[in-house]
Design an enzyme around this catalytic site. Sequence first.
Site, PDB file in Angstrom:
ATOM      1  N   TYR A  67     -13.114 103.489-110.983  1.00 30.52           N
ATOM      2  CA  TYR A  67     -13.941 104.341-110.125  1.00 30.52           C
ATOM      3  C   TYR A  67     -14.562 103.528-109.001  1.00 30.52           C
ATOM      4  CZ  TYR A  67     -17.794 107.331-108.621  1.00 30.52           C
ATOM      5  OH  TYR A  67     -18.666 108.062-107.862  1.00 30.52           O
ATOM      6  N   SER A 101     -20.556 104.894-103.685  1.00 30.80           N
ATOM      7  CA  SER A 101     -21.279 104.687-104.932  1.00 30.80           C
ATOM      8  C   SER A 101     -21.716 103.236-105.087  1.00 30.80           C
ATOM      9  CB  SER A 101     -20.368 105.065-106.111  1.00 30.80           C
ATOM     10  OG  SER A 101     -20.884 104.609-107.341  1.00 30.80           O
TER      11      SER A 101
END
Length: 328
Positions: free
Chosen positions: A154, A130
């Site tokens: 995250y 990501s």
Amino acid sequence: MNILVTGGAGFIGGHLTEAFLRDGHDVVVLDNFDPFYGIGIKHRTVDQCRTVARSNGATLSVVEGDVRDAETVTGLVADADVVFHQAAQAGVRTSVERPRTVTAINVNGTVNVLQSALDGDVERLVLASSSSVYGKPVALPYHEDHPKAPISPYGVSKLAGEHYARVYHELHGLPVVSLRYFTVYGPRMRPNMAISNFVSRCYNGQPPVVYGDGRQTRDFTFVDDVVDANRTLLTTDVADGEVLNVGSTDTIEIRRLAELVRDQLAPDQSVEFVDAQKGDADHTHADVSKARDLIGYEPSTTIEDGVERFIEWYRRNREWYEPLVASG
């Protein structure tokens, strides 16, 4: 070819599964069907994939299980030629509230997949990462060598997964590639994402809600472009051990995105601004030149075209999708 897609009932994983089945590959999906968002979306995805499999003479097997279960992962990877590891606890804001869960799934689960791929002697492992690994920009657009300083659990978990993949490649020669996705959107996307929320609210006579002042910029990537990047890695080995940005054609301010949706669906509505949320990056922008050079990646969907396509899909599927958006 036998392909395993972890998280294959999810948004990106489901689109990959559908594409591989259209190409005639046999696919096994591993998904835990976590009700992080409306579970009906995942069931719709599986139904769509079953239809595609029947139409193309391919085989689809769906296993309800978790990447944290090393025994399950090992058994499935052993029968796969190529593995696409998409399973993750998504959501920057969720990770701020549940960092242990994010670490267990995104880090420990990824190590299970890496070790199983090594033991199973797979031809290729593609790891979903990501743009959240970058954090605060030193310079834009982000090149893969840009300093990494993630600002959410995250982002940390995804960066840890990349490092584990690198180590497995350097120590053991594991043929693994990490793809850094930049805010992927499209049909069947998570209903708590900005674009789906903007569309839902405008369809229901409510103003789109923007967190912060809306001057944050995002590199929104249409899911078809992401699928193309992954499919290329079925047939090329030039990127083994590499990390590649997978982004779009341009960036857009969040407030402009809200206006773009509003102008198409509810031009009389205003845009509502509320307090910014923790963990959200101010800006993302991908330099995709490395992916272009190595695998011929060329994003083709502008944000304007992608939003129009999503709105049209939403209109056709509103009856079943919208209640799930509302329940988030």
